[in-house]
Design a protein around this motif. Structure first.
Motif, short mmCIF file in Angstrom:
data_model
loop_
_atom_site.label_atom_id
_atom_site.label_comp_id
_atom_site.label_asym_id
_atom_site.label_seq_id
_atom_site.Cartn_x
_atom_site.Cartn_y
_atom_site.Cartn_z
N LYS A 40 0.82 -1.22 0.00
CA LYS A 40 0.00 0.00 0.00
C LYS A 40 0.85 1.27 0.00
CE LYS A 40 -4.27 -1.78 1.93
NZ LYS A 40 -5.22 -1.75 3.04
N LYS A 41 2.06 1.18 0.56
CA LYS A 41 2.96 2.33 0.62
C LYS A 41 3.99 2.32 -0.51
CE LYS A 41 2.73 2.53 5.65
NZ LYS A 41 3.49 2.35 6.89
N SER A 42 3.98 1.29 -1.33
CA SER A 42 5.08 1.06 -2.26
C SER A 42 5.04 1.86 -3.55
CB SER A 42 5.15 -0.43 -2.62
OG SER A 42 4.03 -0.79 -3.42
N SER A 43 3.87 2.24 -4.00
CA SER A 43 3.75 2.74 -5.37
C SER A 43 3.07 4.08 -5.48
CB SER A 43 2.97 1.73 -6.22
OG SER A 43 3.65 0.52 -6.29
N LEU A 44 3.30 4.68 -6.62
CA LEU A 44 2.59 5.92 -6.96
C LEU A 44 1.19 5.61 -7.46
CD1 LEU A 44 5.45 7.77 -8.89
CD2 LEU A 44 4.67 8.20 -6.55
N PHE A 45 1.08 4.49 -8.17
CA PHE A 45 -0.19 4.12 -8.79
C PHE A 45 -0.55 2.67 -8.44
CE2 PHE A 45 1.90 7.13 -11.70
CZ PHE A 45 0.96 8.14 -11.70
N PHE A 46 -1.84 2.43 -8.32
CA PHE A 46 -2.36 1.09 -8.05
C PHE A 46 -3.36 0.74 -9.14
CE2 PHE A 46 -0.76 2.74 -4.15
CZ PHE A 46 -0.13 1.66 -3.56
N ILE A 47 -3.21 -0.42 -9.72
CA ILE A 47 -4.06 -0.84 -10.83
C ILE A 47 -4.63 -2.21 -10.52
CG2 ILE A 47 -4.16 -1.45 -13.29
CD1 ILE A 47 -1.34 0.64 -12.29
N LYS A 48 -5.95 -2.31 -10.56
CA LYS A 48 -6.60 -3.62 -10.42
C LYS A 48 -6.44 -4.32 -11.76
CE LYS A 48 -10.37 -5.98 -8.50
NZ LYS A 48 -10.03 -6.81 -7.42
N ASN A 49 -5.74 -5.43 -11.74
CA ASN A 49 -5.45 -6.16 -12.96
C ASN A 49 -6.62 -7.05 -13.33
OD1 ASN A 49 -4.29 -7.42 -15.13
ND2 ASN A 49 -2.75 -8.53 -13.96
N SER A 50 -7.20 -6.77 -14.47
CA SER A 50 -8.28 -7.60 -14.98
C SER A 50 -7.64 -8.75 -15.74
CB SER A 50 -9.18 -6.78 -15.91
OG SER A 50 -10.11 -7.61 -16.54
N MET A 51 -7.41 -9.85 -15.07
CA MET A 51 -6.68 -10.97 -15.66
C MET A 51 -7.39 -11.57 -16.88
SD MET A 51 -3.91 -11.17 -13.90
CE MET A 51 -3.09 -12.73 -13.73
N LYS A 52 -8.68 -11.35 -16.99
CA LYS A 52 -9.42 -11.89 -18.12
C LYS A 52 -9.26 -11.01 -19.36
CE LYS A 52 -12.79 -14.15 -15.22
NZ LYS A 52 -14.13 -14.18 -14.70
N ASP A 53 -8.97 -9.73 -19.17
CA ASP A 53 -8.86 -8.81 -20.29
C ASP A 53 -7.68 -7.87 -20.06
OD1 ASP A 53 -9.20 -7.10 -22.42
OD2 ASP A 53 -11.16 -6.35 -21.79
N PHE A 54 -6.49 -8.28 -20.54
CA PHE A 54 -5.30 -7.49 -20.28
C PHE A 54 -5.37 -6.12 -20.96
CE2 PHE A 54 -3.88 -9.16 -24.35
CZ PHE A 54 -3.11 -8.13 -24.86
N LYS A 55 -6.14 -5.99 -22.02
CA LYS A 55 -6.25 -4.69 -22.70
C LYS A 55 -6.91 -3.66 -21.78
CE LYS A 55 -6.14 -6.46 -27.36
NZ LYS A 55 -6.84 -6.62 -28.63
N LYS A 56 -7.83 -4.10 -20.96
CA LYS A 56 -8.48 -3.22 -19.99
C LYS A 56 -7.45 -2.72 -18.98
CE LYS A 56 -12.68 -4.34 -18.58
NZ LYS A 56 -13.78 -5.01 -17.84
N THR A 57 -6.59 -3.62 -18.53
CA THR A 57 -5.53 -3.24 -17.59
C THR A 57 -4.56 -2.27 -18.26
OG1 THR A 57 -5.71 -5.37 -16.46
CG2 THR A 57 -3.69 -4.11 -16.10
N MET A 58 -4.20 -2.55 -19.51
CA MET A 58 -3.30 -1.66 -20.25
C MET A 58 -3.91 -0.27 -20.40
SD MET A 58 -0.73 -3.59 -20.77
CE MET A 58 0.24 -2.64 -21.86
N PHE A 59 -5.19 -0.20 -20.69
CA PHE A 59 -5.89 1.07 -20.83
C PHE A 59 -5.80 1.86 -19.54
CE2 PHE A 59 -9.77 3.68 -20.79
CZ PHE A 59 -9.55 4.42 -21.95
N LYS A 60 -6.02 1.20 -18.40
CA LYS A 60 -5.93 1.86 -17.10
C LYS A 60 -4.53 2.43 -16.88
CE LYS A 60 -9.11 -1.33 -14.79
NZ LYS A 60 -9.20 -2.42 -13.80
#
Length: 162
Positions: free
Chosen positions: A137-157
């Motif tokens: 929780k303290k490690s990053s500037l950004f947090f992204i919920k990875n949609s493992m079923k649709d990597f393009k959605k994750t890439m878009f985020k």
């Protein structure tokens, strides 16, 4: 542009997403810290990870090398425990952009194979998740919920965050 580091617990898709990211953004060179470690020692990562002292030192050395100026920006897939070293986190966040990938805990448990993860041999999955959660929780500037079923959605985020 700065280097980009993908952080997150083992099995969240850091390697998969970061390798796809390089294909979409050709100005980046892809680097997988686990593959570099395996190459240097000519051992499988599961064997190297058994000696956490050597493994964490190797991670630190790789981060030091990658912070130097290169011809291309680098996208880095880290090991899940890279966040355990405060100096690593500091260097990553000073010289780079850090993205922490998140997935559902139930999916994560199914996605992780105990035979490939020496740290999970003693069935301490829940303990490791809980003990690292605050650090992540303290490690990053950004947090992204990875949609493992649709990597393009994750890439878009990711593209929208950057």
């Amino acid at each position: 542009m700065k280097n980009i580091y993908f952080l997150g617990f083992m099995g969240v898709g850091k390697t998969f997403i970061s390798s796809k990211f390089e294909k979409y953004k050709s100005c980046y060179m892809y680097c997988d810290m686990d593959k570099i470690s395996s190459y240097i020692y000519n051992k499988k990562i599961s064997k190297l990870a058994k000696n956490t002292t050597i493994f964490r030192k190797l991670e630190k050395n790789i981060i030091n090398f990658l912070k130097k100026d290169h011809n291309k920006e680098i996208i880095v897939s880290t090991g899940g425990g890279v966040i355990l070293n405060k100096v690593n986190l500091l260097r990553i966040n000073i010289y780079s952009i850090s993205l922490c990938l998140l997935v559902n805990k139930n999916f994560l448990k199914k996605n992780i194979s105990k035979k490939d993860r020496p740290i999970l041999k003693n069935n301490n999955f829940k303990y490791i998740i809980e003990s690292r959660k605050k650090i992540y929780k303290k490690s990053s500037l950004f947090f992204i919920k990875n949609s493992m079923k649709d990597f393009k959605k994750t890439m878009f985020k990711i593209f929208n965050m950057l």
